[in-house]
Design a protein around this motif. Sequence first.
Motif, mmCIF file in Angstrom:
data_model
loop_
_atom_site.group_PDB
_atom_site.id
_atom_site.type_symbol
_atom_site.label_atom_id
_atom_site.label_comp_id
_atom_site.label_asym_id
_atom_site.label_seq_id
_atom_site.Cartn_x
_atom_site.Cartn_y
_atom_site.Cartn_z
ATOM 1 N N ALA A 33 0.842 -1.207 0.000
ATOM 2 C CA ALA A 33 0.000 0.000 0.000
ATOM 3 C C ALA A 33 0.878 1.259 0.000
ATOM 4 O O ALA A 33 0.629 2.197 -0.768
ATOM 5 N N ALA A 34 1.909 1.247 0.833
ATOM 6 C CA ALA A 34 2.767 2.434 0.965
ATOM 7 C C ALA A 34 3.422 2.772 -0.373
ATOM 8 O O ALA A 34 3.582 3.942 -0.728
ATOM 9 N N HIS A 35 3.756 1.729 -1.144
ATOM 10 C CA HIS A 35 4.371 1.925 -2.452
ATOM 11 C C HIS A 35 3.479 2.780 -3.360
ATOM 12 O O HIS A 35 3.957 3.599 -4.140
ATOM 13 N N GLY A 36 2.144 2.591 -3.222
ATOM 14 C CA GLY A 36 1.214 3.358 -4.068
ATOM 15 C C GLY A 36 0.624 4.541 -3.325
ATOM 16 O O GLY A 36 -0.341 5.151 -3.792
ATOM 17 N N ARG A 99 -6.783 4.347 -6.090
ATOM 18 C CA ARG A 99 -5.762 3.673 -6.901
ATOM 19 C C ARG A 99 -4.667 3.022 -6.058
ATOM 20 O O ARG A 99 -4.102 2.004 -6.420
ATOM 21 N N GLY A 100 -4.359 3.613 -4.896
ATOM 22 C CA GLY A 100 -3.282 3.073 -4.048
ATOM 23 C C GLY A 100 -3.779 2.070 -3.023
ATOM 24 O O GLY A 100 -2.979 1.515 -2.266
ATOM 25 N N SER A 101 -5.108 1.820 -2.974
ATOM 26 C CA SER A 101 -5.638 0.855 -2.000
ATOM 27 C C SER A 101 -5.309 -0.556 -2.480
ATOM 28 O O SER A 101 -5.130 -0.790 -3.678
ATOM 29 N N VAL A 102 -5.275 -1.493 -1.530
ATOM 30 C CA VAL A 102 -4.878 -2.866 -1.887
ATOM 31 C C VAL A 102 -6.076 -3.799 -1.755
ATOM 32 O O VAL A 102 -6.815 -3.734 -0.774
ATOM 33 N N LEU A 103 -6.245 -4.671 -2.731
ATOM 34 C CA LEU A 103 -7.256 -5.712 -2.611
ATOM 35 C C LEU A 103 -6.541 -7.009 -2.215
ATOM 36 O O LEU A 103 -5.600 -7.437 -2.896
ATOM 37 N N THR A 121 -9.372 -4.563 -12.833
ATOM 38 C CA THR A 121 -10.218 -3.694 -13.655
ATOM 39 C C THR A 121 -10.766 -2.482 -12.907
ATOM 40 O O THR A 121 -11.166 -1.504 -13.538
ATOM 41 N N TYR A 122 -10.835 -2.527 -11.558
ATOM 42 C CA TYR A 122 -11.355 -1.387 -10.802
ATOM 43 C C TYR A 122 -10.392 -0.210 -10.968
ATOM 44 O O TYR A 122 -9.189 -0.345 -10.742
ATOM 45 N N MET A 123 -10.873 0.912 -11.391
ATOM 46 C CA MET A 123 -10.054 2.124 -11.641
ATOM 47 C C MET A 123 -8.836 1.790 -12.508
ATOM 48 O O MET A 123 -7.744 2.267 -12.258
ATOM 49 N N ARG A 124 -9.008 0.919 -13.467
ATOM 50 C CA ARG A 124 -7.950 0.433 -14.381
ATOM 51 C C ARG A 124 -6.829 -0.310 -13.657
ATOM 52 O O ARG A 124 -5.713 -0.419 -14.150
ATOM 53 N N GLY A 125 -7.154 -0.823 -12.482
ATOM 54 C CA GLY A 125 -6.183 -1.702 -11.817
ATOM 55 C C GLY A 125 -5.655 -1.154 -10.514
ATOM 56 O O GLY A 125 -5.093 -0.067 -10.486
ATOM 57 N N ILE A 126 -5.868 -1.920 -9.425
ATOM 58 C CA ILE A 126 -5.293 -1.541 -8.117
ATOM 59 C C ILE A 126 -4.434 -2.716 -7.633
ATOM 60 O O ILE A 126 -4.597 -3.844 -8.103
ATOM 61 N N GLN A 176 -0.746 -9.346 -12.311
ATOM 62 C CA GLN A 176 0.180 -9.975 -11.362
ATOM 63 C C GLN A 176 -0.030 -9.416 -9.957
ATOM 64 O O GLN A 176 -0.194 -8.205 -9.786
ATOM 65 N N PRO A 177 -0.015 -10.303 -8.949
ATOM 66 C CA PRO A 177 -0.110 -9.801 -7.572
ATOM 67 C C PRO A 177 1.165 -9.056 -7.196
ATOM 68 O O PRO A 177 2.215 -9.256 -7.815
ATOM 69 N N ARG A 178 1.077 -8.200 -6.170
ATOM 70 C CA ARG A 178 2.277 -7.509 -5.655
ATOM 71 C C ARG A 178 2.940 -8.362 -4.576
ATOM 72 O O ARG A 178 4.063 -8.086 -4.175
ATOM 73 N N ALA A 179 2.205 -9.361 -4.074
ATOM 74 C CA ALA A 179 2.768 -10.294 -3.088
ATOM 75 C C ALA A 179 1.835 -11.499 -2.998
ATOM 76 O O ALA A 179 0.633 -11.380 -3.278
#
Length: 379
Positions: A33-36, A99-103, A121-126, A176-179
């Motif tokens: 999250a902090a990254h975004g 945009r910076g929130s994490v799912l 697809t939400y907000m072109r990708g989160i 791709q997932p971030r983790a």
Amino acid sequence: MRIIDIKLAAGAYVITIEAGALATLGAITLTVAAHGGGRKAMLVVDEAIAGTHGVIAAQSLAAAGLEVVTEPLHASESRKTLGSVRLLYEAMMAARLERGSVLVAMGGGIVGDVAGFAAATYMRGIPLVQVPTTLLAMVDASIGGKTGVNLELGGHAGEAVSEARLVKNLIGAFWQPRAVVIDPRVLRTLPPREFRCGLAECIKHELLSDRALLKLIAEQHEVLERHDDAALADLIGRSVRIKAAIVQRDERESGERALLNLGHTFAHAMESVTALGLKHGEAVAIGLCAAMGCAASLGRVDAVHSEELRQLIESVHLPSRLPRPVPLRDLMLAMTHDKKVADGRARLILPRREGGADIVNDVADDVIRAAWRSIGAAP
Ligand SMILES: NC(=O)c1ccc[n+]([C@@H]2O[C@H](COP(=O)([O-])OP(=O)(O)OC[C@H]3O[C@@H](n4cnc5c(N)ncnc54)[C@H](O)[C@@H]3O)[C@@H](O)[C@H]2O)c1
């Protein structure tokens, strides 16, 4: 702790495999999250585990200082649809995800695919963090960035439709997932039949890599079923490495990644015969035996390799044959509907004697028929 680094054109990320890893989910997600520049997370969790493993995950996210909203999702193929994705979009909007929130997608392959597609697809990708909770999702679905849903033909958005009206995995995106956070302890609540379905994919991965590894599954099977943390982490780590290596060489499935379909052309044909009542992993186990049968007919492996695979599959209580005879012509017809059968000519993934597999074009119908008969198709 096993840490597997993935490096892709779409970015690099880490897969963490450790008993108790759920406790570190918060810290890992906070870094993402902090990254975004975000501080919010939505935990989309399989409703079957929302009150157990889901609570631990939510506590870990909150303890890390994230603002968390939990959204339970019903995991069934009939609800793996755009209707469910739309409901998620609404929940994401209501929670004011940015945009910076994490799912965080926590569950088996169904939750990973649906929530992953919503994140894509939400907000072109989160940003997406995958927390797979079935063995199949740990070693397969959560690795490689494929997300998506079934298309329901007819019916209304959000309504469950019968499986016959679903076109499986037609809609999707690579995201791709971030983790990826894998905690083998969550498998303690997984029904044994689901656990074995995951084992079928592990067997497939080891056939694609080094057949000698198969002996480890046979030797450790009882320990694995007793949920020994170290043995499970070993098995999952080996399997994830094999899939991850293939995905890193062919991120968008333009070539080598097709090898991961070993056994699947046969499996999809069996799954289309709903009366067989086979789960995907069970169909894969029988499909691996059929693919091995084809490879033996073509002299690519020896009969002893086929026999070893059959014995291993049976020793872990997976089926190696059709549970009841199905007319050969029905199975051959179902196979021609598979997207991997190009222009009516079968393109199969077949094992090699020295381990590994190849994409083999134009496999003769006679060879395929013999393979179906060898796993119990009615002549
Ligand atoms: N994206 C990919 O690359 C990929 C790869 C393979 C499969 N898939 C997809 O994955 C789906 C199958 O995934 P699956 O086999 O994980 O099935 P699933 O998600 O349906 O989970 C199986 C069952 O286990 C339950 N469950 C999950 N975790 C649990 C736990 N820890 N304890 C108790 N119960 C638990 C679920 O509620 C469900 O009833 C299919 O839709 C398939 O298309 C995707």
